[in-house]
Design an enzyme around this catalytic site. Structure first.
Site, PDB file in Angstrom:
ATOM      1  N   ASP A 162      38.093  44.577  40.355  1.00  0.00           N
ATOM      2  CA  ASP A 162      37.288  43.457  40.489  1.00  0.00           C
ATOM      3  C   ASP A 162      35.847  43.783  41.219  1.00  0.00           C
ATOM      4  O   ASP A 162      35.342  43.363  42.166  1.00  0.00           O
ATOM      5  CB  ASP A 162      37.988  42.338  41.578  1.00  0.00           C
ATOM      6  CG  ASP A 162      37.174  41.012  41.599  1.00  0.00           C
ATOM      7  OD1 ASP A 162      36.461  40.307  40.739  1.00  0.00           O
ATOM      8  OD2 ASP A 162      37.486  40.549  42.637  1.00  0.00           O
ATOM      9  N   GLU A 415      46.870  47.660  45.678  1.00  0.00           N
ATOM     10  CA  GLU A 415      47.715  46.645  44.909  1.00  0.00           C
ATOM     11  C   GLU A 415      48.139  47.510  43.760  1.00  0.00           C
ATOM     12  O   GLU A 415      47.934  46.841  42.450  1.00  0.00           O
ATOM     13  CB  GLU A 415      46.563  45.588  44.665  1.00  0.00           C
ATOM     14  CG  GLU A 415      46.107  44.621  45.626  1.00  0.00           C
ATOM     15  CD  GLU A 415      45.498  43.400  45.547  1.00  0.00           C
ATOM     16  OE1 GLU A 415      44.988  43.207  44.048  1.00  0.00           O
ATOM     17  OE2 GLU A 415      45.176  42.673  46.224  1.00  0.00           O
ATOM     18  N   TYR A 470      46.341  35.865  49.353  1.00  0.00           N
ATOM     19  CA  TYR A 470      45.664  34.785  49.087  1.00  0.00           C
ATOM     20  C   TYR A 470      45.988  33.395  49.114  1.00  0.00           C
ATOM     21  O   TYR A 470      45.955  32.454  48.320  1.00  0.00           O
ATOM     22  CB  TYR A 470      44.938  34.915  47.877  1.00  0.00           C
ATOM     23  CG  TYR A 470      43.748  36.240  47.852  1.00  0.00           C
ATOM     24  CD1 TYR A 470      42.557  35.804  48.408  1.00  0.00           C
ATOM     25  CD2 TYR A 470      44.177  37.639  47.659  1.00  0.00           C
ATOM     26  CE1 TYR A 470      41.832  36.953  48.584  1.00  0.00           C
ATOM     27  CE2 TYR A 470      43.275  38.660  48.013  1.00  0.00           C
ATOM     28  CZ  TYR A 470      41.964  38.420  48.315  1.00  0.00           C
ATOM     29  OH  TYR A 470      41.211  39.440  48.683  1.00  0.00           O
ATOM     30  N   GLU A 506      43.690  41.868  53.134  1.00  0.00           N
ATOM     31  CA  GLU A 506      42.679  40.850  52.553  1.00  0.00           C
ATOM     32  C   GLU A 506      43.332  39.339  52.608  1.00  0.00           C
ATOM     33  O   GLU A 506      44.388  39.421  52.445  1.00  0.00           O
ATOM     34  CB  GLU A 506      42.705  41.070  50.858  1.00  0.00           C
ATOM     35  CG  GLU A 506      42.047  42.567  50.721  1.00  0.00           C
ATOM     36  CD  GLU A 506      42.068  42.673  49.066  1.00  0.00           C
ATOM     37  OE1 GLU A 506      41.860  41.892  48.369  1.00  0.00           O
ATOM     38  OE2 GLU A 506      41.607  43.927  48.644  1.00  0.00           O
TER      39      GLU A 506
HETATM   40  C1  GCB Z   1      42.174  41.591  45.459  1.00  0.00           C
HETATM   41  C2  GCB Z   1      41.496  42.852  45.123  1.00  0.00           C
HETATM   42  C3  GCB Z   1      40.357  42.932  45.483  1.00  0.00           C
HETATM   43  C4  GCB Z   1      39.462  41.607  44.860  1.00  0.00           C
HETATM   44  C5  GCB Z   1      40.115  40.286  45.683  1.00  0.00           C
HETATM   45  C6  GCB Z   1      39.476  39.072  45.067  1.00  0.00           C
HETATM   46  O1  GCB Z   1      43.470  41.419  45.788  1.00  0.00           O
HETATM   47  O2  GCB Z   1      42.152  43.901  45.815  1.00  0.00           O
HETATM   48  O3  GCB Z   1      39.459  43.976  44.898  1.00  0.00           O
HETATM   49  O4  GCB Z   1      38.234  41.560  44.840  1.00  0.00           O
HETATM   50  O5  GCB Z   1      41.509  40.442  45.467  1.00  0.00           O
HETATM   51  O6  GCB Z   1      38.527  38.429  45.520  1.00  0.00           O
HETATM   52  O7  GCB Z   1      40.181  38.636  43.881  1.00  0.00           O
END
Ligand code: GCB
Length: 594
Positions: A162, A415, A470, A506
């Site tokens: 990403d 990941e 998330y 994250e």
């Molecule tokens: C993740 C990735 C990261 C992305 C992020 C997102 O899990 O490790 O590279 O940018 O999510 O914002 O979706």
């Protein structure tokens, strides 16, 4: 691998500036002999910089394939008789280098340095031509992996990650000298016992038969605190001043090669921070003290220059992290410029150092990046050749960064698939190799959402659990109560099953600066704050959580996609570093500022 330094026996010259540049969309450059001089239409381009955003031209931004660079350098006449080396901090993702038309280097891997001994090829006192071709193509065999679709409109690079696939010469290019008998490498491992420090060193030399290695350790004020001779020994530092988070105290280790004369034949200086790192149950200890990681996953990403190192953004970003009370960051998702680690060493900022292994996960790639469904591990996708490339990026990362006190943890992947037998078979040897290369630091990887403790099969191989979660964004978006329950349940499950420290590497929410709402509505500045508040309530209730790295420090460029509005907007700062409301909130949490 030693960084180039000016020392009493060595000199360096940066080749940064405007170089000639030519895209090679049809791959004609080699056949047409561009290594002997770029064609007349070549334009000027800054080095270091990504080439993608310099010109208002989609053909440059979206180029897939090779691009050529050329410069001319006058090698100082006084360098005659020295060994002369040409070194690239990075060239993304693959490069071939010619000097005066002779091929001198070839390197794969866009984020680690490589160099060539050009003593026999350059002419001191004269102009010398340096030509570089960089290739931005990612394939199943490369690290990171990717693949190319041939379409009626030409090749299209498919990414499994990403962030925008910036390419070019991203870091300083150096020409430097060493004597012919020289210090090739130094490895330092430090220890602490009460007020006494130990600095164990190993020196590798070249063409130095019959010469003596002498090593001197000086404190930050320049006073000698210990010395030794021989290629390997342990120095004892009485009343040691340790390196610790928040205070980057550094000693200077000077390594010299002596012959008969009254001056050293070679001399190299290395900054050394004396500190220890250890995992003890669910605690992460630095110098025996529990450490709680507060900070970010970052990117090397800024407007116009793309992925290139830039001292202005570097110092500004560190100043903003200090303003927030952050004490650490992760080099997501590739090794950052060596200057960044030098700066972190000097300022006591803790670093989780990550390889380029991102995208080893078919579930994520198909779901998020729209890739064609594929099997993650197979001879046609991520197979033994990719695994070799992965092993090599681990090696190059450790070879470059092993002596940085700021680096406390290796992250060998972001990941990856971690729920299949194949993933275990893939990672087991890579973890062993990491430990063989550096026994002094713990090893981890960032675990993907959904790979919870019931299904994960690789976490027991590692020392620390790093989770990208998330809840409140990709899962339970807009429902922070449900997110809170789910996050807490999962964190307790990890703690109960493994009894290892957990760092949340994250968590966050895309947020459009200036979008406000009275209710917690996704994309608003208020929602980003509330999601962070919710996450922190949970982290504070789980003892095993020893770190919180918000995703991301700043908004960053990505490939276009329906989930991205002008890039990834999970930054606490915008791409040009204006704070969102969450920055002020984090400052209150981390600094107690009101
Ligand atoms: C993740 C990735 C990261 C992305 C992020 C997102 O899990 O490790 O590279 O940018 O999510 O914002 O979706």
């Amino acid at each position: 691998m030693l960084a180039p330094r000016d020392t009493p026996t060595r000199e360096r010259k940066a080749l940064d500036g405007l170089w000639k540049f030519q895209l090679d969309a049809d791959g004609d450059g080699r056949a047409e002999g561009w290594s002997g001089g770029l064609p007349a239409g070549a334009v000027e381009i800054p080095v270091p910089a990504s080439y993608n955003d310099i010109f208002p031209d989609a053909a440059v931004r979206n180029h897939v394939g090779e691009a050529w660079y050329e410069t001319t350098v006058r090698v100082p006449a006084r360098w005659a008789g020295e060994r002369i080396v040409l070194r690239f901090g990075s060239a993304t993702h693959r490069a071939v280098v010619w000097v005066n038309g002779t091929k001198v280097a070839e390197h794969a891997g866009g984020y680690t340095p490589f160099e060539a001994d050009v003593t026999q090829i350059v002419e001191p006192g004269a102009d010398n031509r340096i030509t570089v071709v960089v290739d931005n193509v990612l394939r199943w065999q490369s690290m990171p992996p990717g693949y190319v679709d041939e379409t009626p409109d030409g090749p299209r690079q498919r990414l499994l990650f990403d962030f925008f696939n910036y390419a070019g010469i991203h870091r300083t290019v150096w020409l430097y000298t060493t004597p012919h008998a020289y210090v090739k490498d130094v490895t330092v491992v430090t220890d602490l016992s009460g007020s006494t420090g130990a600095v164990h060193y190993d020196v590798e030399t070249e063409a130095a038969d019959g010469l003596e290695v002498r090593v001197t350790l000086r404190d930050a004020g320049g006073a000698e605190v210990a010395h030794a001779s021989g290629a390997s020994a342990e120095l004892t530092v009485a009343d040691v001043h340790p390196w610790h988070p928040g205070e980057g105290y550094l000693y200077d280790l000077t390594v010299e090669l002596w012959g008969e004369g009254d001056a050293p034949l070679d001399s190299y200086s290395l900054a050394v921070g004396v500190r220890t790192v250890e995992v003890d149950g669910v605690r992460f200890l630095i110098n025996g003290e529990p450490f709680h990681f507060r900070g970010f996953g970052k990117h090397e990403d800024s407007p116009i220059r793309g992925r290139a190192h830039d001292a202005v953004f570097m110092v500004h970003d560190f100043a903003l992290m200090d303003w927030l009370g952050a004490n650490s960051f992760r080099t997501s998702h590739y090794p950052y410029a060596e200057e960044v680690l030098d700066y972190a060493d000097r300022h006591g900022i803790v670093v989780i150092d990550e390889t380029t292994a991102v995208g080893i996960n078919s579930g994520l790639a198909a779901g998020v990046f729209g890739a064609e469904p594929f099997q993650t591990f197979s001879p046609d996708t991520i197979g033994p050749v990719t695994q070799d490339a992965h092993r090599e990026v681990i090696r190059e990362l450790i070879a470059r960064d092993k002596n940085h006190p700021c680096v406390v943890l290796w992250s060998i992947a972001n990941e990856p698939e971690s729920i299949t037998e194949e993933s275990r078979a893939y990672f087991e040897p890579l973890v062993a190799e990491t430990r063989r290369l550096d026994a002094s630091r713990p090893v981890a990887f960032s675990n993907v959402q959904g790979s919870d403790p019931d299904v994960d099969v690789i976490t027991d191989l590692f020392d620390v659990i790093m989770l990208n979660r998330y809840f409140g964004w990709y899962v339970h978006a807009g429902d922070l109560a449900a997110a809170e329950r789910a996050l807490e349940g999962e964190l307790h499950a990890w703690a109960d099953k493994h009894g290892k420290p957990i760092i949340i590497t994250e968590y966050g929410a895309d947020t459009l600066q200036g979008l406000h709402d009275v209710l917690p509505a996704p994309w608003s500045e208020e929602y980003q704050v509330e999601l962070l508040e919710m996450s922190h309530r949970v982290f504070d209730r789980v003892d095993a959580v020893v770190g919180e790295h918000v995703w991301n420090f700043a908004d960053f460029a990505t490939a276009p996609g329906i989930l991205r509005v002008g890039g990834n907007k999970k930054g606490i700062f915008t791409r040009d570093r204006h704070p969102k409301a969450a920055a002020h909130y984090l400052r209150r949490r981390w600094r107690g500022a009101v």
